[in-house]
Design an enzyme around this catalytic site. Structure first.
Site, PDB file in Angstrom:
ATOM      1  N   GLN A   1       2.846  10.223   1.691  1.00 54.81           N
ATOM      2  CA  GLN A   1       4.052   9.410   1.557  1.00 54.81           C
ATOM      3  C   GLN A   1       5.223  10.068   0.231  1.00 54.81           C
ATOM      4  OE1 GLN A   1       2.452   5.492   2.143  1.00 54.81           O
ATOM      5  NE2 GLN A   1       4.260   5.300   3.282  1.00 54.81           N
TER       6      GLN A   1
ATOM      7  N   HIS B   1      -2.351   7.640   7.142  1.00 55.92           N
ATOM      8  CA  HIS B   1      -1.266   8.273   6.409  1.00 55.92           C
ATOM      9  C   HIS B   1      -2.183   9.568   5.695  1.00 55.92           C
ATOM     10  CE1 HIS B   1       2.379   6.483   6.514  1.00 55.92           C
ATOM     11  NE2 HIS B   1       1.825   5.363   5.945  1.00 55.92           N
TER      12      HIS B   1
ATOM     13  N   GLY C   1       0.756  -1.357   0.074  1.00 59.41           N
ATOM     14  CA  GLY C   1      -0.002  -0.121   0.060  1.00 59.41           C
ATOM     15  C   GLY C   1       0.937   1.358  -0.123  1.00 59.41           C
TER      16      GLY C   1
ATOM     17  N   HIS D   1      -4.401   1.433   7.303  1.00 64.46           N
ATOM     18  CA  HIS D   1      -2.748   2.004   7.635  1.00 64.46           C
ATOM     19  C   HIS D   1      -2.663   2.954   6.631  1.00 64.46           C
ATOM     20  CE1 HIS D   1       1.539   1.671   8.041  1.00 64.46           C
ATOM     21  NE2 HIS D   1       1.658   2.295   6.825  1.00 64.46           N
ATOM     22  N   GLU D   2      -3.184   2.944   5.386  1.00 62.03           N
ATOM     23  CA  GLU D   2      -2.976   4.048   4.346  1.00 62.03           C
ATOM     24  C   GLU D   2      -3.943   5.242   4.911  1.00 62.03           C
ATOM     25  OE1 GLU D   2      -0.490   3.662   2.780  1.00 62.03           O
ATOM     26  OE2 GLU D   2       0.095   1.648   3.037  1.00 62.03           O
TER      27      GLU D   2
ATOM     28  N   CYS E   1       6.095  -0.017   7.287  1.00 59.62           N
ATOM     29  CA  CYS E   1       5.803   1.100   6.557  1.00 59.62           C
ATOM     30  C   CYS E   1       6.823   1.444   5.788  1.00 59.62           C
ATOM     31  CB  CYS E   1       5.170   2.196   7.313  1.00 59.62           C
ATOM     32  SG  CYS E   1       4.756   3.600   6.666  1.00 59.62           S
ATOM     33  N   LEU E   2       6.772   1.667   4.391  1.00 59.00           N
ATOM     34  CA  LEU E   2       7.765   2.269   3.726  1.00 59.00           C
ATOM     35  C   LEU E   2       8.407   3.534   4.138  1.00 59.00           C
ATOM     36  CD1 LEU E   2       6.093   1.897   0.141  1.00 59.00           C
ATOM     37  CD2 LEU E   2       8.201   0.602   1.149  1.00 59.00           C
TER      38      LEU E   2
HETATM   39 ZN    ZN Z   1       2.970   3.504   5.792  1.00 59.55          ZN
END
Ligand code: ZN
Length: 168
Positions: free
Chosen positions: A51, A137, A46, A133-134, A91-92
Site C-alpha cells: 500500500q 494486500h 492495519g 485483509h492485510e 480499506c485505506l
Molecule cells: Zn486494505
C-alpha cells in the site's frame, strides 16, 4: 520515521504480488517504523507494505485505541482457519467503500518478526480478520475483489467517474 503516501484503487501497483523478505536489515526496520507511523496517522487498524509501494511481504496491525499494541508480521502464512463469518471491511487504499466479506474469525498464523525470528500466534475476532485483509494486500488482492460482481462493477464505475472529474 516518516509517513509514506498510500496508493489508492485503481492503481495497478496494488495488484502486484510481494516478495518474501530475506534481508532483516536497517532498511526493513525503517519500513516497519514508517508503516506504523503511517498507520497511526490514519487511525486505521492495519497497513501493508504494497500500500506504500514497497514489494516486501510486511504488514502491521494495531487494534488498540491508543496505539499501544503494534503487531508486525513478516512473511506471514496462515496455518489454520475456523469460524467463518460475514464481516464489514474498509480499506485505506479504497477510500469511501465499505463491504461485507466472508472471513475466518479464528486463525493460526506463522510469521517472522523484525529480527527474523519465527513465531506462531492464534488470533481471533478483528485481529484475525484484519490480518487476512492485510495478507490479501501482500498477494496483490483488494477486499473489493471479494465482493459480488455487481458491487465490484459499481465501485469500478464510481472510480472511473472520479478520475474523469479530476481530469476535467
Ligand atoms: Zn486494505
Amino acid at each position: 520515521m516518516a509517513q509514506r503516501d498510500i496508493l489508492e484503487y485503481p492503481d495497478p501497483r496494488l495488484n502486484l504480488p510481494t516478495n518474501p523478505v530475506t534481508l532483516f536489515d536497517d532498511d526493513l526496520g525503517q519500513l516497519i517504523d514508517d508503516l506504523l507511523e503511517t498507520l497511526y496517522a490514519t487511525k486505521a487498524v492495519g497497513l501493508s507494505a504494497p500500500q506504500v509501494n514497497d514489494r516486501r511481504a510486511v504488514l502491521v496491525l494495531d487494534l488498540s485505541d491508543d496505539a499501544s499494541a503494534p503487531q508486525v508480521y513478516i512473511n506471514p502464512e496462515i496455518l489454520a482457519k475456523a469460524a467463518w463469518g460475514l464481516v464489514e471491511e474498509s480499506c485505506l487504499s479504497v477510500p469511501g467503500i465499505v463491504g461485507n466479506v466472508v472471513r475466518a474469525t479464528e486463525i493460526r498464523v506463522r510469521a517472522q518478526d523484525r529480527t527474523g525470528e519465527t513465531f506462531e500466534r492464534d488470533l481471533a475476532g478483528m485481529d484475525a480478520v484484519c490480518l487476512q485483509h492485510e495478507m490479501d494486500h501482500l498477494a496483490g488482492k483488494l477486499f473489493i475483489e471479494r465482493l459480488s460482481i455487481f458491487r465490484r462493477l459499481r465501485i469500478r464505475a464510481a472510480a472511473a467517474r472520479a478520475r474523469r472529474r479530476s481530469a476535467a
